[in-house]
Design an enzyme around this catalytic site. Structure first.
Site, PDB file in Angstrom:
ATOM      1  N   LYS A  47      65.982  31.049  30.382  1.00 47.75           N
ATOM      2  CA  LYS A  47      64.838  31.237  29.459  1.00 47.75           C
ATOM      3  C   LYS A  47      65.314  31.204  28.009  1.00 47.75           C
ATOM      4  O   LYS A  47      64.528  31.389  27.092  1.00 47.75           O
ATOM      5  CB  LYS A  47      64.183  32.613  29.706  1.00 47.75           C
ATOM      6  CG  LYS A  47      63.423  32.719  31.005  1.00 47.75           C
ATOM      7  CD  LYS A  47      62.623  34.021  31.057  1.00 47.75           C
ATOM      8  CE  LYS A  47      63.444  35.190  31.556  1.00 47.75           C
ATOM      9  NZ  LYS A  47      62.681  36.436  31.662  1.00 47.75           N
ATOM     10  N   LYS A  49      67.232  33.536  26.774  1.00 49.38           N
ATOM     11  CA  LYS A  49      67.253  34.929  26.325  1.00 49.38           C
ATOM     12  C   LYS A  49      68.644  35.524  26.542  1.00 49.38           C
ATOM     13  O   LYS A  49      69.146  35.531  27.675  1.00 49.38           O
ATOM     14  CB  LYS A  49      66.198  35.706  27.130  1.00 49.38           C
ATOM     15  CG  LYS A  49      65.922  37.097  26.642  1.00 49.38           C
ATOM     16  CD  LYS A  49      64.651  37.624  27.301  1.00 49.38           C
ATOM     17  CE  LYS A  49      64.380  39.049  26.889  1.00 49.38           C
ATOM     18  NZ  LYS A  49      63.049  39.503  27.265  1.00 49.38           N
TER      19      LYS A  49
HETATM   20  N1  CTP Z   1      57.299  47.346  27.324  1.00 47.48           N
HETATM   21  C1  CTP Z   1      56.371  48.323  26.913  1.00 47.48           C
HETATM   22  N2  CTP Z   1      56.481  48.857  25.645  1.00 47.48           N
HETATM   23  C2  CTP Z   1      57.463  48.451  24.813  1.00 47.48           C
HETATM   24  C3  CTP Z   1      58.409  47.482  25.228  1.00 47.48           C
HETATM   25  C4  CTP Z   1      58.298  46.943  26.504  1.00 47.48           C
HETATM   26  O1  CTP Z   1      55.467  48.707  27.656  1.00 47.48           O
HETATM   27  N3  CTP Z   1      57.516  48.975  23.601  1.00 47.48           N
HETATM   28  C5  CTP Z   1      57.156  46.766  28.643  1.00 47.48           C
HETATM   29  C6  CTP Z   1      56.923  45.247  28.609  1.00 47.48           C
HETATM   30  O2  CTP Z   1      55.562  44.971  28.306  1.00 47.48           O
HETATM   31  C7  CTP Z   1      57.334  44.841  30.002  1.00 47.48           C
HETATM   32  C8  CTP Z   1      58.482  45.823  30.326  1.00 47.48           C
HETATM   33  O3  CTP Z   1      58.368  46.898  29.369  1.00 47.48           O
HETATM   34  O4  CTP Z   1      56.280  45.047  30.919  1.00 47.48           O
HETATM   35  C9  CTP Z   1      59.854  45.183  30.232  1.00 47.48           C
HETATM   36  O5  CTP Z   1      59.872  44.550  28.969  1.00 47.48           O
HETATM   37  P1  CTP Z   1      61.134  43.835  28.341  1.00 47.48           P
HETATM   38  O6  CTP Z   1      60.755  42.468  27.923  1.00 47.48           O
HETATM   39  O7  CTP Z   1      62.329  44.013  29.184  1.00 47.48           O
HETATM   40  O8  CTP Z   1      61.320  44.783  27.033  1.00 47.48           O
HETATM   41  P2  CTP Z   1      61.088  44.472  25.503  1.00 47.48           P
HETATM   42  O9  CTP Z   1      61.513  45.676  24.742  1.00 47.48           O
HETATM   43  O10 CTP Z   1      59.699  43.947  25.276  1.00 47.48           O
HETATM   44  O11 CTP Z   1      62.173  43.306  25.287  1.00 47.48           O
HETATM   45  P3  CTP Z   1      62.164  42.056  24.288  1.00 47.48           P
HETATM   46  O12 CTP Z   1      62.017  42.581  22.902  1.00 47.48           O
HETATM   47  O13 CTP Z   1      63.498  41.380  24.551  1.00 47.48           O
HETATM   48  O14 CTP Z   1      60.991  41.186  24.727  1.00 47.48           O
END
Ligand code: CTP
Length: 155
Positions: A47, A49
């Site tokens: 992806k 990432k």
């Molecule tokens: N999530 C959430 N609240 C946040 C961050 C993440 O509820 N502040 C949720 C996302 O919506 C997802 C899950 O946690 O359902 C895993 O998200 P992930 O993508 O691993 O975390 P992120 O912090 O959003 O990572 P990135 O910034 O790399 O997208």
């Protein structure tokens, strides 16, 4: 037929933070069993990432969260329908940054999008770390010296 409800979610869960914890806690409140599918390093690479923490450690951390019953690897985009059938999933749930993206699963189970926790994300943490590292070493040492001096003033 069992009336036990099973919920599944998918994510990378890199640099595990409070937004992740709150999401998992809310998910476990919606069912009796919570399964978390964690994106493997290879799937993330595909992806584009980059992750800070390797899959084995991300999986071990999430597996040890009290409200999580089981962790499985997320290896590709296509596995969701198979997982829903294999694990007898009643609810698929994920943060609302994915709103609408997984509506195609509605023919197999309930699909729920939960509000994200505000002001925290892995991306933000990575950015803070980059900013922190780019502060000149002398400035960090000076800051610590000032803090130590202030502490003494309050003793
Ligand atoms: N999530 C959430 N609240 C946040 C961050 C993440 O509820 N502040 C949720 C996302 O919506 C997802 C899950 O946690 O359902 C895993 O998200 P992930 O993508 O691993 O975390 P992120 O912090 O959003 O990572 P990135 O910034 O790399 O997208």
């Amino acid at each position: 037929m069992s009336s036990k409800k099973t919920i599944i979610t998918y994510g990378t869960f890199d640099m595990f933070h409070i937004g992740h914890l709150k999401l998992l806690q809310r998910l476990s409140g919606l069912a009796d069993e919570l399964i978390v599918a964690i994106s493997t390093d290879e799937f993330n690479r595909g992806k584009g990432k980059k992750v800070m923490i390797p899959y084995e450690q991300r999986a071990e951390i999430v597996e040890n969260i009290k409200c999580v019953d089981r962790v499985i690897p997320e290896e590709n985009w296509e596995q969701k329908v198979t997982d829903v059938k294999k694990y007898g999933i009643d609810i698929f749930a994920i943060g609302d940054d994915w709103r609408g993206e997984f509506d195609f699963l509605k023919e197999h189970c309930e699909v729920v999008y939960l509000e994200r926790t505000k002001d925290i994300s892995t991306t933000q943490l990575k950015r803070s770390l980059t900013n922190f590292i780019s502060i000149p070493k002398e400035d960090i040492i000076n800051a610590f010296e000032i803090i130590e001096a202030l502490k003494k003033d309050f003793e």
